[in-house]
Design an enzyme around this catalytic site. Sequence first.
Site, short mmCIF file in Angstrom:
data_model
loop_
_atom_site.label_atom_id
_atom_site.label_comp_id
_atom_site.label_asym_id
_atom_site.label_seq_id
_atom_site.Cartn_x
_atom_site.Cartn_y
_atom_site.Cartn_z
N ASP A 175 0.83 -1.19 0.00
CA ASP A 175 0.00 0.00 0.00
C ASP A 175 0.88 1.26 0.00
O ASP A 175 1.74 1.40 -0.86
CB ASP A 175 -0.95 -0.06 1.21
CG ASP A 175 -2.03 1.00 1.19
OD1 ASP A 175 -2.98 0.86 0.42
OD2 ASP A 175 -1.91 1.97 1.96
N TYR A 283 -1.53 11.60 2.29
CA TYR A 283 -2.42 11.80 1.14
C TYR A 283 -2.50 13.28 0.74
O TYR A 283 -2.68 13.59 -0.44
CB TYR A 283 -3.82 11.28 1.47
CG TYR A 283 -3.89 9.78 1.60
CD1 TYR A 283 -4.11 8.98 0.49
CD2 TYR A 283 -3.74 9.17 2.83
CE1 TYR A 283 -4.17 7.59 0.60
CE2 TYR A 283 -3.80 7.79 2.96
CZ TYR A 283 -4.02 7.00 1.85
OH TYR A 283 -4.07 5.64 1.96
N HIS A 339 -7.00 -6.75 -1.04
CA HIS A 339 -5.95 -5.74 -0.89
C HIS A 339 -4.93 -6.09 0.19
O HIS A 339 -3.80 -5.62 0.14
CB HIS A 339 -6.61 -4.39 -0.55
CG HIS A 339 -5.66 -3.25 -0.48
ND1 HIS A 339 -5.04 -2.73 -1.60
CD2 HIS A 339 -5.20 -2.51 0.57
CE1 HIS A 339 -4.26 -1.72 -1.25
NE2 HIS A 339 -4.33 -1.57 0.07
#
Length: 362
Positions: A175, A283, A339
């Site tokens: 990730d 982010y 994921h």
Amino acid sequence: MPELVVTALLAPSRLTLKLLRAFMWSLVYSAALVAGAIYGCISLTHVLCRPRRGCCGRPRRAAPACLKDPTLGKHDFLSLRVSSSGLRLHYVSAGHGKGPLMLFLHGFPENWFSWRHQLREFQNHFHVVAADLRGYGPSDAPRDVDCYTIDLLMADIQDVILGLGYSKCILVSHDWGALLAWNFSIYFPSLVERMVVVSAAPMSVYQDYSIRHIGQFFRSNYMFLFQLPWLPEKLLSMSDFQILKTTLTHYKTGIPHLTPSELEAFLYNFSQPGGLTGPINYYRNLFRNFPLEPQELATPTLLLWGEKDPYMEVGLVGAISRRFVPGRLEAHILPDAGHWIPQSHPQEMHQYMWAFLQDLLD
């Protein structure tokens, strides 16, 4: 050629780039407002359905016992020296002196504990180290958004490798950790002997793919929410972190068989004051360098991808392979995986890793 002439010739290109970035940011913030409204409705629904949990997250007073499991390794801190940041990173290590350094980089919303299966599996043949990235867990967490740029995060990885006394490592990542690992292998290739990457694409590949495949934008809708100030932290903490709980435990898209104690291992640090701001700041820097130039990838890499990943389309695997020097990438798509492969399918991951790393042990 006179400097004035060069400046004049470059002016149209610079203006075009500025306009492109302005247009990009207008789209990003428009999408962020829409995502904020949607996630606001979701959070409000959780509060109305579970009124006893309230509108805020419950701070955890004590860490769950699984975070102190001695079989996973020894806890320690490393002061970051190369980047002169003065920060300290927490890490867990085992198998010192038993082989090359194997460094694990986690994603969001996780921490070092997401590598518990791999720490046990490889500690007899490697010096395994799972770090809490800056902003996570007991690692230092500056609040300023500018403290979470890609350059600073890559410098942290360099600090860890050199600070542990190594000149190179096997970099294993998932990730957000994988996004950093891709960049790190490009700018610090001499420090990476091999890479194992799970469920993430290089930023330039992700950028180009998403422009051509609108479905990837919808899968990544949470990234737009995280561009907003303070609101994401509030929404994620409402109803005692129900959005995070759902992300990690959903029967289709979460981590199978995650125990209540293991769930608390991830929620514990997020529940502390300011515990979500550092991770979300990653982010908030994601679109800073748009547009990105294509880059060739050369580090020998094992890429593992879940066919049922709800956040990343399988088509990204092909896009990644086209950027690689031939013969340097080994990619596998796990048909039943989502994921969270390091936690959901550790045995399959370990089999691929042992085969990929076998020549280093001979």
